[in-house]
Design a protein around this motif. Structure first.
Motif, mmCIF file in Angstrom:
data_model
loop_
_atom_site.group_PDB
_atom_site.id
_atom_site.type_symbol
_atom_site.label_atom_id
_atom_site.label_comp_id
_atom_site.label_asym_id
_atom_site.label_seq_id
_atom_site.Cartn_x
_atom_site.Cartn_y
_atom_site.Cartn_z
ATOM 1 N N GLU A 14 44.154 -39.643 -27.472
ATOM 2 C CA GLU A 14 44.427 -40.049 -26.100
ATOM 3 C C GLU A 14 43.262 -40.816 -25.478
ATOM 4 O O GLU A 14 43.448 -41.808 -24.814
ATOM 5 C CB GLU A 14 44.759 -38.815 -25.255
ATOM 6 N N TRP A 15 42.057 -40.333 -25.676
ATOM 7 C CA TRP A 15 40.869 -40.934 -25.061
ATOM 8 C C TRP A 15 39.859 -41.275 -26.154
ATOM 9 O O TRP A 15 39.656 -40.513 -27.099
ATOM 10 C CB TRP A 15 40.235 -39.970 -24.065
ATOM 11 N N ARG A 16 39.237 -42.422 -26.022
ATOM 12 C CA ARG A 16 38.182 -42.808 -26.949
ATOM 13 C C ARG A 16 37.103 -43.511 -26.142
ATOM 14 O O ARG A 16 37.401 -44.381 -25.321
ATOM 15 C CB ARG A 16 38.729 -43.737 -28.033
ATOM 16 N N CYS A 17 35.856 -43.150 -26.371
ATOM 17 C CA CYS A 17 34.755 -43.758 -25.638
ATOM 18 C C CYS A 17 34.699 -45.253 -25.936
ATOM 19 O O CYS A 17 34.626 -45.653 -27.098
ATOM 20 C CB CYS A 17 33.435 -43.100 -26.031
ATOM 21 N N PRO A 18 34.721 -46.097 -24.910
ATOM 22 C CA PRO A 18 34.687 -47.543 -25.131
ATOM 23 C C PRO A 18 33.330 -48.068 -25.587
ATOM 24 O O PRO A 18 33.219 -49.226 -25.976
ATOM 25 C CB PRO A 18 35.070 -48.121 -23.765
ATOM 26 N N VAL A 19 32.317 -47.215 -25.567
ATOM 27 C CA VAL A 19 30.987 -47.635 -26.015
ATOM 28 C C VAL A 19 30.735 -47.243 -27.465
ATOM 29 O O VAL A 19 30.370 -48.079 -28.297
ATOM 30 C CB VAL A 19 29.891 -47.047 -25.105
ATOM 31 N N CYS A 20 30.947 -45.969 -27.813
ATOM 32 C CA CYS A 20 30.603 -45.499 -29.162
ATOM 33 C C CYS A 20 31.806 -45.109 -30.005
ATOM 34 O O CYS A 20 31.656 -44.837 -31.197
ATOM 35 C CB CYS A 20 29.610 -44.345 -29.085
ATOM 36 N N GLY A 21 33.002 -45.026 -29.419
ATOM 37 C CA GLY A 21 34.204 -44.710 -30.179
ATOM 38 C C GLY A 21 34.484 -43.234 -30.347
ATOM 39 O O GLY A 21 35.504 -42.849 -30.940
ATOM 40 N N ASN A 22 33.629 -42.369 -29.829
ATOM 41 C CA ASN A 22 33.831 -40.926 -29.925
ATOM 42 C C ASN A 22 35.101 -40.495 -29.176
ATOM 43 O O ASN A 22 35.473 -41.089 -28.164
ATOM 44 C CB ASN A 22 32.602 -40.220 -29.338
ATOM 45 N N LYS A 23 35.766 -39.442 -29.679
ATOM 46 C CA LYS A 23 37.007 -38.980 -29.063
ATOM 47 C C LYS A 23 36.849 -37.710 -28.227
ATOM 48 O O LYS A 23 37.809 -37.265 -27.603
ATOM 49 C CB LYS A 23 38.057 -38.713 -30.143
ATOM 50 N N VAL A 24 35.673 -37.116 -28.236
ATOM 51 C CA VAL A 24 35.473 -35.843 -27.552
ATOM 52 C C VAL A 24 34.758 -36.081 -26.222
ATOM 53 O O VAL A 24 33.779 -36.815 -26.146
ATOM 54 C CB VAL A 24 34.655 -34.872 -28.427
ATOM 55 N N SER A 25 35.262 -35.441 -25.163
ATOM 56 C CA SER A 25 34.704 -35.679 -23.826
ATOM 57 C C SER A 25 34.783 -34.423 -22.981
ATOM 58 O O SER A 25 35.409 -33.425 -23.350
ATOM 59 C CB SER A 25 35.468 -36.808 -23.136
ATOM 60 N N ARG A 26 34.178 -34.507 -21.834
ATOM 61 C CA ARG A 26 34.273 -33.464 -20.817
ATOM 62 C C ARG A 26 34.407 -34.146 -19.462
ATOM 63 O O ARG A 26 34.133 -35.349 -19.345
ATOM 64 C CB ARG A 26 33.045 -32.552 -20.849
ATOM 65 N N ARG A 63 29.032 -37.691 -26.969
ATOM 66 C CA ARG A 63 28.034 -38.255 -27.881
ATOM 67 C C ARG A 63 27.026 -39.139 -27.150
ATOM 68 O O ARG A 63 25.813 -38.929 -27.263
ATOM 69 C CB ARG A 63 28.719 -39.062 -28.979
ATOM 70 N N CYS A 64 27.508 -40.133 -26.407
ATOM 71 C CA CYS A 64 26.574 -41.103 -25.808
ATOM 72 C C CYS A 64 26.418 -40.945 -24.300
ATOM 73 O O CYS A 64 25.562 -41.597 -23.701
ATOM 74 C CB CYS A 64 27.017 -42.529 -26.140
ATOM 75 N N GLY A 65 27.239 -40.107 -23.663
ATOM 76 C CA GLY A 65 27.108 -39.863 -22.231
ATOM 77 C C GLY A 65 27.787 -40.875 -21.338
ATOM 78 O O GLY A 65 27.725 -40.767 -20.106
ATOM 79 N N HIS A 66 28.452 -41.868 -21.940
ATOM 80 C CA HIS A 66 29.143 -42.872 -21.130
ATOM 81 C C HIS A 66 30.347 -42.253 -20.433
ATOM 82 O O HIS A 66 31.035 -41.391 -20.982
ATOM 83 C CB HIS A 66 29.603 -44.031 -22.010
ATOM 84 N N GLY A 67 30.632 -42.732 -19.222
ATOM 85 C CA GLY A 67 31.796 -42.261 -18.489
ATOM 86 C C GLY A 67 32.873 -43.323 -18.407
ATOM 87 O O GLY A 67 32.576 -44.508 -18.224
ATOM 88 N N ASP A 238 21.377 -45.809 -21.061
ATOM 89 C CA ASP A 238 21.527 -45.670 -22.503
ATOM 90 C C ASP A 238 22.857 -46.237 -22.988
ATOM 91 O O ASP A 238 22.910 -46.936 -24.010
ATOM 92 C CB ASP A 238 21.425 -44.198 -22.912
ATOM 93 N N SER A 239 23.939 -45.951 -22.270
ATOM 94 C CA SER A 239 25.248 -46.435 -22.744
ATOM 95 C C SER A 239 25.376 -47.946 -22.583
ATOM 96 O O SER A 239 25.999 -48.622 -23.407
ATOM 97 C CB SER A 239 26.397 -45.703 -22.048
ATOM 98 N N MET A 240 24.760 -48.503 -21.540
ATOM 99 C CA MET A 240 24.779 -49.962 -21.385
ATOM 100 C C MET A 240 23.992 -50.619 -22.513
ATOM 101 O O MET A 240 24.431 -51.615 -23.111
ATOM 102 C CB MET A 240 24.205 -50.357 -20.030
ATOM 103 N N THR A 241 22.823 -50.072 -22.826
ATOM 104 C CA THR A 241 22.017 -50.616 -23.913
ATOM 105 C C THR A 241 22.776 -50.547 -25.238
ATOM 106 O O THR A 241 22.793 -51.507 -26.015
ATOM 107 C CB THR A 241 20.686 -49.847 -24.022
#
Length: 314
Positions: A14-26, A63-67, A238-241
């Motif tokens: 359902e959700w995937r981080c647009p920066v690192c591709g990780n699927k796990v979030s909070r 993983r990377c902290g991006h929101g 960090d996520s922008m970099t």
């Protein structure tokens, strides 16, 4: 998976981080009000005061902290809102916008000499005006018909379009600017890839976004003034970099980014943000004859980034 980390609705796809591709979030902001109906033409303008409202619940990558939002309304909802957006309030702030752009260009020119420049999401053209004054050949992209009309009236070369609707020639621009744009995009990686391709070798991109990793953002949480319906992405430094480097750019400078507005503008925003306390702020500014004075307070919750397209030998 650690405690508190979940897949959206229990589904890994359902959700995937647009920066690192990780699927796990909070959850990023647990108490932010959300709903797709929050997106309309008035919610996406620069002077929007719909603080604490999001189009969907925001998530933080484990993983990377991006929101980013857990989901988003159909593309046509965003496209329609931006195409019809108008903001008379911003017309009174153009002096401050040009002053901010001039300061930004002074920094950018440490890495690249004036040449051909593209401003993505140029709104009413203030960055283009400042760039032309400094010897740049400047052009813009802007989806709002109203904003394009105003920019052209100021003598700017502007195409009424979004970034994904145009075919930019590879290696065309010495500089590409996107101020307060990337956080609005559903696929920021696709956008950065397009910017990187359109840059000449040795060229630079200049980006500004709210900083979700700042002390102000962490302290205020869902009450932070950059929690708004049109914001899809919540970047940290960090996520922008990571995003820029993953698409072939080298981050060479990052700093806070205060914006110049009139005292009256800031007073009006305070009135909307804190209705009980702030309602006297606009009246006080006028009474003290400070309403038109341009100021640029640094609240340290915005970032500016310059990234270059490296020169490869051999």
């Amino acid at each position: 998976m650690t405690e508190g980390e979940i897949h959206v609705d229990g589904r890994a796809d359902e959700w995937r981080c647009p920066v690192c591709g990780n699927k796990v979030s909070r959850p990023l902001f647990r108490r932010a009000r959300s709903g797709a109906g929050a997106i309309d033409a008035q919610s996406v303008v620069p002077s929007s005061d719909r603080f604490g409202v999001t189009a969907a619940p925001p998530r933080r990558c484990s993983r990377c902290g991006h929101g980013s939002l857990a989901s988003h309304p159909p593309d046509e909802v965003f496209e329609g809102a931006y195409a019809t957006a108008l903001d008379e309030v911003s017309l009174g702030e153009e002096d401050g916008q040009v002053a901010t752009a001039t300061r930004d260009l002074e920094v950018l020119e440490r890495w690249v000499r004036p040449g051909r420049l593209l401003d993505v999401g140029c709104w009413t053209g203030s960055f283009l005006v400042a760039a032309a004054r400094r010897g740049w050949t400047a052009e813009g992209l802007e989806p709002s018909a109203w904003a394009c009309k105003r920019a052209r009236a100021r003598g700017c070369d502007v195409r009424e379009a979004t970034l994904d609707a145009v075919d930019l020639q590879e290696g065309t621009y010495q500089a590409i600017v996107a101020t307060d744009v990337i956080e609005h995009l559903i696929d920021p990686g696709q956008a950065v890839a397009a910017l990187q391709a359109a840059l000449s070798v040795g060229g630079a991109v200049f980006l500004t976004v709210p900083d979700a990793g700042s002390g102000v953002a962490r302290t205020l949480g869902p009450r932070w003034w950059s929690v708004l319906p049109m914001h899809v992405q919540y970047f940290t430094r960090d996520s922008m970099t990571m995003l820029l480097e993953r698409h072939g750019l080298e981050v060479v400078w990052i700093a806070t980014h205060p914006k110049a507005f009139s005292v009256g503008y800031y007073a009006d925003r305070l009135s909307a943000f804190l209705p009980v306390v702030g309602r006297v702020a606009p009246m006080t500014a006028r009474w003290l004859r400070l309403a038109q004075r341009v100021v640029a307070p640094d609240l340290r919750d915005r970032m500016a980034v310059i990234a270059t397209k490296p020169r490869f030998d051999g």
